[in-house]
Design a protein around this motif. Structure first.
Motif, PDB file in Angstrom:
ATOM      1  N   ALA A  24      -4.647   0.027  -8.635  1.00 39.81           N
ATOM      2  CA  ALA A  24      -5.120   0.667  -7.394  1.00 39.81           C
ATOM      3  C   ALA A  24      -5.160   0.013  -6.159  1.00 39.81           C
ATOM      4  N   GLY A  25      -4.765  -1.307  -6.061  1.00 41.11           N
ATOM      5  CA  GLY A  25      -5.017  -1.999  -4.905  1.00 41.11           C
ATOM      6  C   GLY A  25      -6.130  -2.083  -4.025  1.00 41.11           C
ATOM      7  N   ASN A  57      -6.663  -7.478  -9.850  1.00 38.34           N
ATOM      8  CA  ASN A  57      -6.759  -8.357  -8.513  1.00 38.34           C
ATOM      9  C   ASN A  57      -8.128  -8.423  -8.218  1.00 38.34           C
ATOM     10  N   PRO A  58      -8.983  -9.367  -8.291  1.00 39.10           N
ATOM     11  CA  PRO A  58     -10.410  -9.331  -8.141  1.00 39.10           C
ATOM     12  C   PRO A  58     -10.792  -9.112  -6.641  1.00 39.10           C
ATOM     13  N   ILE A  59      -9.906  -9.999  -5.765  1.00 42.47           N
ATOM     14  CA  ILE A  59     -10.088  -9.438  -4.151  1.00 42.47           C
ATOM     15  C   ILE A  59     -10.091  -8.065  -3.931  1.00 42.47           C
ATOM     16  N   PHE A  60      -9.003  -7.451  -4.440  1.00 40.16           N
ATOM     17  CA  PHE A  60      -8.859  -5.972  -4.142  1.00 40.16           C
ATOM     18  C   PHE A  60     -10.252  -5.243  -4.752  1.00 40.16           C
ATOM     19  N   SER A  61     -10.634  -5.648  -6.173  1.00 38.51           N
ATOM     20  CA  SER A  61     -11.610  -4.934  -6.862  1.00 38.51           C
ATOM     21  C   SER A  61     -12.993  -5.117  -5.986  1.00 38.51           C
ATOM     22  N   ILE A  62     -13.079  -6.304  -5.383  1.00 38.63           N
ATOM     23  CA  ILE A  62     -14.387  -6.461  -4.585  1.00 38.63           C
ATOM     24  C   ILE A  62     -14.328  -5.653  -3.312  1.00 38.63           C
ATOM     25  N   PHE A  63     -13.209  -5.606  -2.765  1.00 40.85           N
ATOM     26  CA  PHE A  63     -13.006  -4.765  -1.593  1.00 40.85           C
ATOM     27  C   PHE A  63     -13.312  -3.252  -1.793  1.00 40.85           C
ATOM     28  N   MET A  64     -12.733  -2.629  -2.925  1.00 39.01           N
ATOM     29  CA  MET A  64     -12.870  -1.296  -3.424  1.00 39.01           C
ATOM     30  C   MET A  64     -14.578  -1.128  -3.570  1.00 39.01           C
ATOM     31  N   ARG A  65     -15.148  -2.063  -4.174  1.00 34.70           N
ATOM     32  CA  ARG A  65     -16.567  -1.888  -4.573  1.00 34.70           C
ATOM     33  C   ARG A  65     -17.575  -1.878  -3.384  1.00 34.70           C
ATOM     34  N   PRO A 108       0.852  -1.179   0.137  1.00 28.73           N
ATOM     35  CA  PRO A 108      -0.063  -0.151  -0.058  1.00 28.73           C
ATOM     36  C   PRO A 108       0.957   1.029  -0.038  1.00 28.73           C
ATOM     37  N   SER A 109       0.196   2.396  -0.568  1.00 30.82           N
ATOM     38  CA  SER A 109       1.005   3.581  -0.596  1.00 30.82           C
ATOM     39  C   SER A 109       0.786   4.258   0.846  1.00 30.82           C
ATOM     40  N   ASP A 110       1.962   4.906   1.185  1.00 25.85           N
ATOM     41  CA  ASP A 110       1.833   5.474   2.491  1.00 25.85           C
ATOM     42  C   ASP A 110       1.210   6.904   2.710  1.00 25.85           C
ATOM     43  N   LYS A 111       0.999   7.299   3.831  1.00 23.05           N
ATOM     44  CA  LYS A 111       0.164   8.570   4.037  1.00 23.05           C
ATOM     45  C   LYS A 111       1.145   9.630   3.588  1.00 23.05           C
ATOM     46  N   LYS A 112       2.248   9.669   3.685  1.00 22.84           N
ATOM     47  CA  LYS A 112       3.174  10.672   3.038  1.00 22.84           C
ATOM     48  C   LYS A 112       3.035  10.996   1.796  1.00 22.84           C
ATOM     49  N   PHE A 113       3.171   9.743   0.916  1.00 25.58           N
ATOM     50  CA  PHE A 113       3.151   9.696  -0.298  1.00 25.58           C
ATOM     51  C   PHE A 113       1.547  10.360  -0.891  1.00 25.58           C
ATOM     52  N   ILE A 114       0.632   9.787  -0.235  1.00 29.25           N
ATOM     53  CA  ILE A 114      -0.864  10.420  -0.723  1.00 29.25           C
ATOM     54  C   ILE A 114      -0.782  11.885  -0.182  1.00 29.25           C
ATOM     55  N   LYS A 115      -0.187  12.445   0.924  1.00 24.88           N
ATOM     56  CA  LYS A 115      -0.107  13.822   1.168  1.00 24.88           C
ATOM     57  C   LYS A 115       0.478  14.499   0.037  1.00 24.88           C
ATOM     58  N   ASN A 116       1.733  14.177  -0.313  1.00 26.01           N
ATOM     59  CA  ASN A 116       2.386  14.606  -1.425  1.00 26.01           C
ATOM     60  C   ASN A 116       1.787  14.796  -2.730  1.00 26.01           C
ATOM     61  N   LEU A 117       1.059  13.547  -3.003  1.00 19.94           N
ATOM     62  CA  LEU A 117       0.103  13.535  -4.229  1.00 19.94           C
ATOM     63  C   LEU A 117      -0.907  14.710  -4.353  1.00 19.94           C
ATOM     64  N   ILE A 118      -1.622  14.650  -3.070  1.00 18.07           N
ATOM     65  CA  ILE A 118      -2.762  15.737  -2.987  1.00 18.07           C
ATOM     66  C   ILE A 118      -2.148  17.056  -3.244  1.00 18.07           C
ATOM     67  N   ASP A 119      -1.089  17.526  -2.643  1.00 17.11           N
ATOM     68  CA  ASP A 119      -0.316  18.483  -2.499  1.00 17.11           C
ATOM     69  C   ASP A 119      -0.179  19.165  -4.033  1.00 17.11           C
ATOM     70  N   ASN A 120       0.581  18.324  -4.663  1.00 23.27           N
ATOM     71  CA  ASN A 120       1.102  18.592  -5.957  1.00 23.27           C
ATOM     72  C   ASN A 120      -0.413  18.569  -7.055  1.00 23.27           C
ATOM     73  N   LEU A 121      -1.108  17.763  -6.880  1.00 24.79           N
ATOM     74  CA  LEU A 121      -2.422  17.790  -7.606  1.00 24.79           C
ATOM     75  C   LEU A 121      -3.266  19.235  -7.595  1.00 24.79           C
ATOM     76  N   ARG A 122      -2.984  19.746  -6.346  1.00 22.24           N
ATOM     77  CA  ARG A 122      -3.703  21.066  -6.399  1.00 22.24           C
ATOM     78  C   ARG A 122      -3.157  22.333  -6.893  1.00 22.24           C
ATOM     79  N   GLN A 123      -1.909  22.055  -7.259  1.00 17.18           N
ATOM     80  CA  GLN A 123      -1.219  22.987  -8.064  1.00 17.18           C
ATOM     81  C   GLN A 123      -1.541  22.949  -9.740  1.00 17.18           C
ATOM     82  N   GLU A 124      -2.115  21.721  -9.948  1.00 15.12           N
ATOM     83  CA  GLU A 124      -2.389  21.443 -11.443  1.00 15.12           C
ATOM     84  C   GLU A 124      -4.100  21.775 -11.641  1.00 15.12           C
ATOM     85  N   LYS A 125      -4.038  21.846 -12.969  1.00 15.94           N
ATOM     86  CA  LYS A 125      -5.711  21.897 -13.536  1.00 15.94           C
ATOM     87  C   LYS A 125      -6.047  20.196 -14.004  1.00 15.94           C
ATOM     88  N   VAL A 126      -6.586  19.787 -12.700  1.00 16.91           N
ATOM     89  CA  VAL A 126      -6.693  18.124 -12.518  1.00 16.91           C
ATOM     90  C   VAL A 126      -8.358  18.125 -12.315  1.00 16.91           C
TER      91      VAL A 126
END
Length: 173
Positions: free
Chosen positions: A59-60, A81-89, A33-51
């Motif tokens: 997606a795990g 992976n169908p197990i993760f897809s079911i979990f996400m659904r 899994p992606s860690d919290k620090k990566f997710i924070k950096n990801l969101i901080d950088n996406l906010r600077q873009e027109k996304v």
């Protein structure tokens, strides 16, 4: 009666583990899994873009995709992976999240319209990064971004590197 429930639970866990192990051997794509620090950096950088709309490949368990939805983005989450897809659904149903679409398919073989995305998020092994590199940089819109967790594209240089987050911008010569 309680003993039967325990036996059924143990059997279920063993079966799920066996399916996961077989999946791992077949596709050699372990779950990490992606860690919290990566997710924070990801969101901080996406906010600077027109996304507005993002695809996540690999997606795990959906933790990145759902966090992106919480921050207002529409997300298409691709997980083989169908197990993760079911979990996400199930998580999508329980959380009532409407900004996410979940695809249980191989994104390498899917007919994806890359022009609809302003960003793609990846957490894939180096072999898959090499396979996807040319396709993504040819089919993504100019100035869109590709963000990878940990792994680099073999022939591209990241525009920005923050900890394990690598941000690439699609440019044409």
């Amino acid at each position: 009666m309680p003993q039967i429930i325990i036996q059924i639970s143990i059997t279920f866990i063993v079966l799920v583990s066996a399916v996961y192990f077989i999946w791992l051997v077949m596709f050699s794509i372990p779950y990490w899994p992606s860690d919290k620090k990566f997710i924070k950096n990801l969101i901080d950088n996406l906010r600077q873009e027109k996304v507005f709309k993002i695809a996540e490949f690999g997606a795990g368990d959906g933790r990145v995709a759902f966090e992106l939805c919480k921050n207002g983005y529409k997300v298409d989450a691709y997980e083989i992976n169908p197990i993760f897809s079911i979990f996400m659904r199930l998580y999508k149903i329980f959380m009532g999240e409407k900004k996410i679409k979940i695809y249980n398919e191989n994104f390498l073989k899917s007919r994806i319209d890359y022009s609809q995305y302003q960003a793609i998020v990846l957490y894939l092994n180096p072999k898959l990064m090499g396979i996807l590199e040319q396709k993504l940089f040819e089919k993504m819109p100019i100035n869109s971004i590709i963000i990878s967790n940990t792994f680099k594209f073999p022939n591209k240089t990241a525009e920005k590197v923050i900890d394990k987050m690598l941000l690439y911008r699609v440019k044409r010569n």
